[in-house]
Design an enzyme around this catalytic site. Structure first.
Site, mmCIF file in Angstrom:
data_model
loop_
_atom_site.group_PDB
_atom_site.id
_atom_site.type_symbol
_atom_site.label_atom_id
_atom_site.label_comp_id
_atom_site.label_asym_id
_atom_site.label_seq_id
_atom_site.Cartn_x
_atom_site.Cartn_y
_atom_site.Cartn_z
ATOM 1 N N LYS B 183 -24.461 71.403 -55.790
ATOM 2 C CA LYS B 183 -24.313 72.784 -56.260
ATOM 3 C C LYS B 183 -22.934 72.978 -56.858
ATOM 4 C CE LYS B 183 -22.960 76.622 -54.168
ATOM 5 N NZ LYS B 183 -22.232 77.343 -55.219
ATOM 6 N N GLY B 235 -13.697 72.837 -51.024
ATOM 7 C CA GLY B 235 -13.568 74.273 -51.214
ATOM 8 C C GLY B 235 -12.632 74.860 -50.175
ATOM 9 N N SER B 236 -12.889 76.115 -49.831
ATOM 10 C CA SER B 236 -11.945 76.808 -48.946
ATOM 11 C C SER B 236 -12.107 76.366 -47.498
ATOM 12 C CB SER B 236 -12.143 78.317 -49.049
ATOM 13 O OG SER B 236 -13.365 78.674 -48.430
ATOM 14 N N THR B 237 -11.034 76.502 -46.746
ATOM 15 C CA THR B 237 -11.036 76.140 -45.333
ATOM 16 C C THR B 237 -12.018 77.005 -44.557
ATOM 17 O OG1 THR B 237 -8.783 75.322 -45.438
ATOM 18 C CG2 THR B 237 -9.568 76.026 -43.282
ATOM 19 N N GLU B 238 -12.082 78.281 -44.939
ATOM 20 C CA GLU B 238 -12.970 79.222 -44.262
ATOM 21 C C GLU B 238 -14.440 78.753 -44.344
ATOM 22 O OE1 GLU B 238 -12.613 82.940 -46.237
ATOM 23 O OE2 GLU B 238 -14.127 83.893 -44.975
ATOM 24 N N GLY B 240 -15.416 75.769 -45.164
ATOM 25 C CA GLY B 240 -15.474 74.450 -44.529
ATOM 26 C C GLY B 240 -15.740 74.561 -43.044
ATOM 27 N N GLU B 257 -13.142 68.599 -47.867
ATOM 28 C CA GLU B 257 -11.831 68.575 -48.543
ATOM 29 C C GLU B 257 -11.492 70.018 -48.810
ATOM 30 O OE1 GLU B 257 -9.326 69.127 -51.002
ATOM 31 O OE2 GLU B 257 -10.239 67.882 -52.564
ATOM 32 N N CYS B 291 -5.921 72.174 -54.832
ATOM 33 C CA CYS B 291 -5.801 72.222 -53.377
ATOM 34 C C CYS B 291 -4.590 71.426 -52.898
ATOM 35 C CB CYS B 291 -7.074 71.706 -52.724
ATOM 36 S SG CYS B 291 -7.710 70.244 -53.533
ATOM 37 N N GLU B 388 -2.387 79.711 -48.537
ATOM 38 C CA GLU B 388 -2.625 79.088 -49.829
ATOM 39 C C GLU B 388 -2.817 80.181 -50.880
ATOM 40 O OE1 GLU B 388 -6.328 76.921 -50.271
ATOM 41 O OE2 GLU B 388 -5.279 75.369 -51.398
#
Lengths: 324, 477
Positions: B183, B235-238, B240, B257, B291, B388
């Protein structure tokens, strides 16, 4: 972008020049204390700037500016007065059919040809530059170098292109190199002094930076890459380092000094890459023949051909520019 | 004094072969997705570029079935030497269509054409070339005599490097014998769908690669799907963290990542002018939408003023504007949402007392742009030193000793990358051992190579992409 830093922290760029040249040890400490140059980094930056796309009005402006910065050069054993006169004529009217073409900045010859060049260029506004100091090797005595300079200046040269003693530099005898530049500068009188570093023999970018500062400290009006007799001659990364040096010199002292890449610049495309570097590394202020020159012979004809292409909208051929 | 005004040098938009409609790619064909179509816009002008069909939950299921069928029937059984041929073919097709891909990427993403042309697209091709080379040598990768693929990989990629992140995901998956349901990000689906065309051109067996545009809910459907063996997310840590919670307790393998807040550390003996270049490249490359961006500059106090002065001069020469202009250094922020986030954090920096400097470059009236910004006098306790920003905003902190540099650099929940600038080789090695970051650059920044593993520590995620190590994420070892 301000002229001085108001910090008490140890500056990474130079201490006041007077301190740096007090004695042999100070000069050595100063030059070896300059920030290093990372080869990969400077080459990456030079390559990156080389991808600037200069089109249309910008290109026309760049071509005319580059023509006005050319030191049209003949430095052959076979030079004759006739050859020098022909070159002088070309310098004044680079493109005889296009009177709006700018004149070049100077004609550059050996000292014995200065008289001929001065006479041929009288009243034209084109300067006469002369190589001196035992060009190109410089492997002769100080006396002869000074006499060589005096001959050129007495004959009317407006500009003197000296070579530094690369042997002394590579031996680490920086004070000898410094004093010699100072002595030649004194012998120049009103003539402008260009100091040829012969970067192809200095080999490392760190050395190029040190030699640049050494020449600026000693009073060189211009720092010049090469004699054109040694390969590699001018390269973009080397010119970057020298442009950075005159920029930093200006920030430190407020004085404006020039840069002259010489040798190996043959095409308009290359010349424009150098102008982009002047613009973005040294600054807009340096985009004038007073502060930037091209040492070249064949470059001029390519600039003229490209100029015609820009003006006419189509290419012409090598028969439409003069061979002199 | 004449000014060297660069005339506009725009790359032609026509090269992108932009179409009005794009469709999801399932089982080797472009199909009508049953999701609500989305409109993708050009962030530099806010104009609609194209309408893109999206997938629904049932399309995810169809795609996974196609991928499973391709895995069982063809791809997992194919000898590595044969798989390699397809990857080489894809790599060459990316090169052949590089201008089209570069212009399309810049249109859809907002990044300057010089970056998509000289960095994104060539590196994407390089990833396929590199992994094509591994396809028939997996036995020698150090994972045992006969390493086996995992099955169907669900891959979710971000908007900052749309084609490159696709290459990072698809190339190793295919080389190791897995099939893929990918995606692309909601705001940047176009190059992935041109990549689908390339898969057709390369005559890749149907179902090996499936591409499903859509929003986060489609990503979630992929993550939840029972017949997927591996999830790879960038993508974002959230997000993830949410994925990790979802996958916990299942047999799915996972690599993440995520975000970063990298320290770029400049010592007083650094090659200063190149360090300035590295700082600029570290934070202003791709508008700071990176990132691993060097978003925290740690500079030794003894040279801080000098570095700031040189940095401001250099940053003021950066050219911001039309991403398609070949002379543009800084393009558009990818979305209004991201621009608002950047503005919010910059306001926080002001409020917390950091000293803001913004490049005096002209900013276009239309589109999402943000002028390069440098905050001095930043301290560890400020939000702009911890969160970030993902934009062209640099936070400058100082340190006194190497130990302090290490302590400050490591004082973050992230750990993706770091940079060290010093001429002292021993210090580079010592620092590299102390820093908790997956990638440590010395006297350079943001250099990528398919052979070099990339990945993070802590909240920057786990698993590696690229190199021999990256193969492990797609092998049953």
């Amino acid at each position: 972008m301000t002229a001085t830093t108001s910090t008490s922290a140890a500056p990474a760029t130079p201490a006041p020049p007077a301190d740096a040249t007090r004695d042999e040890a100070s000069l050595r400490r100063f030059l070896l204390g300059l920030p290093g140059v990372d080869q990969v980094g400077v080459e990456q930056r030079a390559a990156g700037l080389g991808t600037r796309s200069i089109k249309k009005d910008a290109k026309r402006w760049a071509i005319d500016t580059a023509i006005s910065m050319v030191d049209l050069t003949t430095l052959e054993g076979a030079d004759t007065r006739g050859k020098v006169r022909a070159l002088a004529a070309k310098a004044v009217r680079p493109d005889p059919e296009r009177q709006d073409t700018p004149r070049v900045a100077a004609v550059c010859v050996y000292p014995d040809m200065v008289e001929t060049a001065v006479e041929a260029l009288k009243g034209s506004g084109v300067h006469v530059a002369s190589v001196a100091t035992g060009f190109p090797a410089g492997r002769t005595s100080r006396e002869i170098k000074l006499a060589d300079t005096k001959i050129a200046v007495d004959a009317g040269a407006h500009e003197v292109d000296m070579v530094i003693d690369r042997g002394a530099f590579l031996e680490g005898r920086y004070m000898d190199v410094f004093e010699e530049i100072q002595a030649i500068k004194a012998a120049c009188g009103d003539a402008h002094l260009k100091v040829i570093l012969e970067t192809g023999e200095l080999a490392t970018y760190d050395n190029v930076r040190r030699a640049s500062w050494l020449a600026l400290l000693a009073g060189g009006d211009f720092i010049k890459t090469s004699t054109g007799k040694v390969s590699p001659a001018a390269t973009l990364p080397v010119t970057h380092i020298m442009l950075q040096a005159v920029h930093d010199w200006h920030v430190t002292t407020g004085e404006l000094r020039g840069v002259k890449p010489a040798g190996g610049i043959r095409t308009t495309k290359d010349a424009i890459k150098y102008l982009v570097a002047v613009h973005e590394v040294a600054g807009e202020q340096w985009l004038t023949p007073d502060l930037f020159r091209f040492g070249a012979s064949s470059l001029l004809n390519d600039l003229l051909l490209q100029r015609r292409t820009q003006v006419d909208g189509h290419y012409s051929g090598p028969d439409y520019v003069t061979v002199d | 004094m004449p000014v060297f005004e660069y005339a506009p040098a725009p790359e032609s938009r026509a090269i992108a072969n932009l179409k009005d409609h794009y469709k999801p790619f399932v089982n080797g064909e472009f199909v009508d997705g049953s999701g609500e179509p989305l409109k993708t816009i050009n962030p530099a002008t806010e104009e609609v570029l194209a309408e893109v069909g999206t997938a629904s939950k049932s399309d995810v299921d169809t795609a996974v079935k196609a991928a499973r069928k391709a895995y069982n029937g063809v791809w997992s059984k194919m000898p590595g030497t044969e798989r390699a041929k397809y990857l080489f073919r894809i790599a060459r097709l990316i090169q052949e269509r590089s201008r089209e891909l570069a212009v399309l990427e810049s249109l859809d993403n907002g990044k300057p054409i010089k970056e998509s042309r000289d960095s994104d697209v060539p590196t994407a091709a390089a990833h396929f070339f590199y992994h094509a080379g591994w396809a028939d040598k997996l036995e020698y990768a150090g994972y045992g005599p006969n390493p086996q693929p995992l099955g169907v990989a669900g891959q979710i990629i971000p908007w900052n490097f749309p084609l490159l992140m696709l290459a990072w995901k698809i190339a190793p998956a295919l080389a190791t014998g897995n099939t893929v349901v990918l995606k692309p990000a909601e705001t940047t689906p176009l190059t992935a769908l041109v990549f689908a065309e390339i898969c057709q051109q390369a005559e890749l067996p149907p179902g090996v690669v499936n591409i499903l545009p859509g929003a986060g809910d489609i990503g979630a459907s992929i993550v939840e799907h029972a017949d997927i063996n591996k999830i790879a997310f960038t993508g974002s840590t959230e997000v993830g963290k949410a994925i990790q919670r979802e996958v916990a307790g299942t047999a799915k393998k996972l690599t993440l990542e995520l975000g970063g807040k990298a320290a770029n550390i400049v010592f007083e003996d650094a090659p200063l002018d190149q360090a300035i270049e590295g700082i600029v490249n570290g934070i202003f490359f791709n508008q700071g939408h990176v990132c691993c961006a060097g978003s925290r500059l740690l500079v030794q106090e003894s040279i801080a003023e000098e570095v700031l002065e040189k940095l401001r001069y250099r940053v003021s020469t950066l050219r911001l504007g039309d991403p398609l202009d070949k002379n543009t250094d800084i393009g558009a922020i990818n979305s209004a949402e991201q621009l608002a986030k950047i503005r919010g954090l910059v306001e926080a920096g002001d409020a917390e007392g950091a000293q803001r400097w913004t490049s005096p470059c002209p900013v276009p009236d239309r589109g999402f742009f943000f002028a390069p910004t440098v905050f001095a006098n930043v301290h560890q306790s400020m939000r702009i030193a911890r969160e970030e920003i993902f934009g062209p905003v640099l936070s400058v902190l100082t340190f006194r000793t190497p130990d302090e540099a290490v302590a400050k650099a490591n004082n973050t929940p992230y750990g993706l990358s770091a940079g060290i600038w010093t001429e002292k080789g021993s210090r580079i090695l010592w620092m590299a051992n102390q820093l908790r970051a997956g990638v440590v650059w010395a006297n350079t920044f943001n250099r990528f190579d398919p052979a070099a593993p990339f990945g993070g520590y802590q909240e920057s995620g786990f698993g590696r992409e690229g190199g021999r190590t990256g193969l492990e994420a797609y092998l049953n070892v």
